[in-house]
Design a protein around this motif. Sequence first.
Motif, PDB file in Angstrom:
ATOM      1  N   ALA A 128      -3.737   1.543   2.019  1.00 53.81           N
ATOM      2  CA  ALA A 128      -3.625   1.504   0.560  1.00 53.81           C
ATOM      3  C   ALA A 128      -3.574   2.917  -0.012  1.00 53.81           C
ATOM      4  O   ALA A 128      -2.778   3.214  -0.917  1.00 53.81           O
ATOM      5  CB  ALA A 128      -4.780   0.711  -0.040  1.00 53.81           C
ATOM      6  N   ASP A 129      -4.397   3.799   0.514  1.00 54.67           N
ATOM      7  CA  ASP A 129      -4.375   5.193   0.066  1.00 54.67           C
ATOM      8  C   ASP A 129      -3.047   5.866   0.421  1.00 54.67           C
ATOM      9  O   ASP A 129      -2.438   6.551  -0.415  1.00 54.67           O
ATOM     10  CB  ASP A 129      -5.522   5.971   0.707  1.00 54.67           C
ATOM     11  CG  ASP A 129      -6.879   5.665   0.065  1.00 54.67           C
ATOM     12  OD1 ASP A 129      -6.900   5.192  -1.084  1.00 54.67           O
ATOM     13  OD2 ASP A 129      -7.906   5.906   0.734  1.00 54.67           O
ATOM     14  N   GLY A 132      -0.131   4.416  -1.502  1.00 58.23           N
ATOM     15  CA  GLY A 132      -0.334   4.704  -2.913  1.00 58.23           C
ATOM     16  C   GLY A 132       0.107   6.100  -3.288  1.00 58.23           C
ATOM     17  O   GLY A 132       0.625   6.326  -4.388  1.00 58.23           O
ATOM     18  N   GLU A 133      -0.083   7.050  -2.384  1.00 51.89           N
ATOM     19  CA  GLU A 133       0.363   8.422  -2.640  1.00 51.89           C
ATOM     20  C   GLU A 133       1.876   8.501  -2.796  1.00 51.89           C
ATOM     21  O   GLU A 133       2.396   9.425  -3.425  1.00 51.89           O
ATOM     22  CB  GLU A 133      -0.097   9.330  -1.501  1.00 51.89           C
ATOM     23  CG  GLU A 133      -1.609   9.556  -1.482  1.00 51.89           C
ATOM     24  CD  GLU A 133      -2.051  10.406  -0.309  1.00 51.89           C
ATOM     25  OE1 GLU A 133      -1.159  10.839   0.470  1.00 51.89           O
ATOM     26  OE2 GLU A 133      -3.261  10.643  -0.156  1.00 51.89           O
ATOM     27  N   GLY A 137       2.949  -0.137  -3.526  1.00 52.15           N
ATOM     28  CA  GLY A 137       1.853  -1.082  -3.441  1.00 52.15           C
ATOM     29  C   GLY A 137       1.734  -1.664  -2.038  1.00 52.15           C
ATOM     30  O   GLY A 137       2.690  -1.657  -1.259  1.00 52.15           O
ATOM     31  N   HIS A 168      -8.969  -1.133  -4.490  1.00 53.58           N
ATOM     32  CA  HIS A 168      -7.826  -0.232  -4.624  1.00 53.58           C
ATOM     33  C   HIS A 168      -6.839  -0.824  -5.625  1.00 53.58           C
ATOM     34  O   HIS A 168      -6.427  -1.983  -5.484  1.00 53.58           O
ATOM     35  CB  HIS A 168      -7.130  -0.032  -3.275  1.00 53.58           C
ATOM     36  CG  HIS A 168      -7.921   0.779  -2.310  1.00 53.58           C
ATOM     37  ND1 HIS A 168      -7.531   2.042  -1.917  1.00 53.58           N
ATOM     38  CD2 HIS A 168      -9.076   0.526  -1.654  1.00 53.58           C
ATOM     39  CE1 HIS A 168      -8.417   2.529  -1.062  1.00 53.58           C
ATOM     40  NE2 HIS A 168      -9.360   1.625  -0.891  1.00 53.58           N
ATOM     41  N   ASN A 170      -3.734  -0.490  -6.016  1.00 61.64           N
ATOM     42  CA  ASN A 170      -2.421  -0.876  -5.496  1.00 61.64           C
ATOM     43  C   ASN A 170      -2.510  -1.893  -4.360  1.00 61.64           C
ATOM     44  O   ASN A 170      -1.500  -2.185  -3.707  1.00 61.64           O
ATOM     45  CB  ASN A 170      -1.663   0.356  -5.001  1.00 61.64           C
ATOM     46  CG  ASN A 170      -2.290   0.992  -3.766  1.00 61.64           C
ATOM     47  OD1 ASN A 170      -3.523   0.988  -3.612  1.00 61.64           O
ATOM     48  ND2 ASN A 170      -1.472   1.526  -2.867  1.00 61.64           N
TER      49      ASN A 170
END
Length: 255
Positions: A128-129, A132-133, A137, A168, A170
């Motif tokens: 997710a991180d 997300g960057e 999604g 999170h 996203n």
Amino acid sequence: MPRFAANLTMMFNENDFLDRFAIAAHAGFKAVEYLFPYDFPAETVAETLANAGLEQALFNLPAGDWGKGERGLAALPERRTEFRQSVKTAVGYGRAIGTPLLHMMAGIARHDDKAAMATYRDAVAFTADAVGEAGIGLVIEPINGRDMPGYFLNDFERAADLIMDLGHANLKLQFDIYHRQVMHGDVLTALETMMPLIGHVQIASVPKRHEPGTGELDDFRIFEHLDALGYRGYVGCEYRPRGETVAGLTWMKRL
């Protein structure tokens, strides 16, 4: 009426993969999804998508050796390094193709195995991180054990609990109506209660996984329910046509 995305892994199999994009557009679809684009350069897929005038709905992260029965790496402790590399690969493809969503498959593992549980949780948070960057999604999808025996994420409530626990922004739920009915039933109520968590919806008739309108559920009532609930994403048509794909699209004329 919902917006529909053709699943090019399951539909239009009468044609080579890259040819399916234009055929799907000609059939009236505005978007596509599929399992994996990784057999082709990302730029080739992106160009084919653009030439067909289609949007990308989503595709999956690499899932290991599909031909040997692997169905994801995220819950496999011994594959952590390979999994993290697969996330980088997916992000690269995601950026090039312009997908708003990536689906992460969990893998074949016991859902009560503590090591698998910890590994999966870490993998979801890490991914997710990472996606997300890139402005993408992430969705996770419970899959029934009849179609995919031993799949780690096999319960909608467990998936929803994890999404809410991790928090999170996203990270969302991929709500496959076919899998929901096979595992739990109660589709309309579940859509209502889980709608705030849903990032993508997929449809196929139950029990044969054919075109909407050919099974035990009133798929057209479900479409109306999605509209009433305010769902504005694509509904992925992840079904196996009973015959020739285009001939089976008469269900769309009822909408």
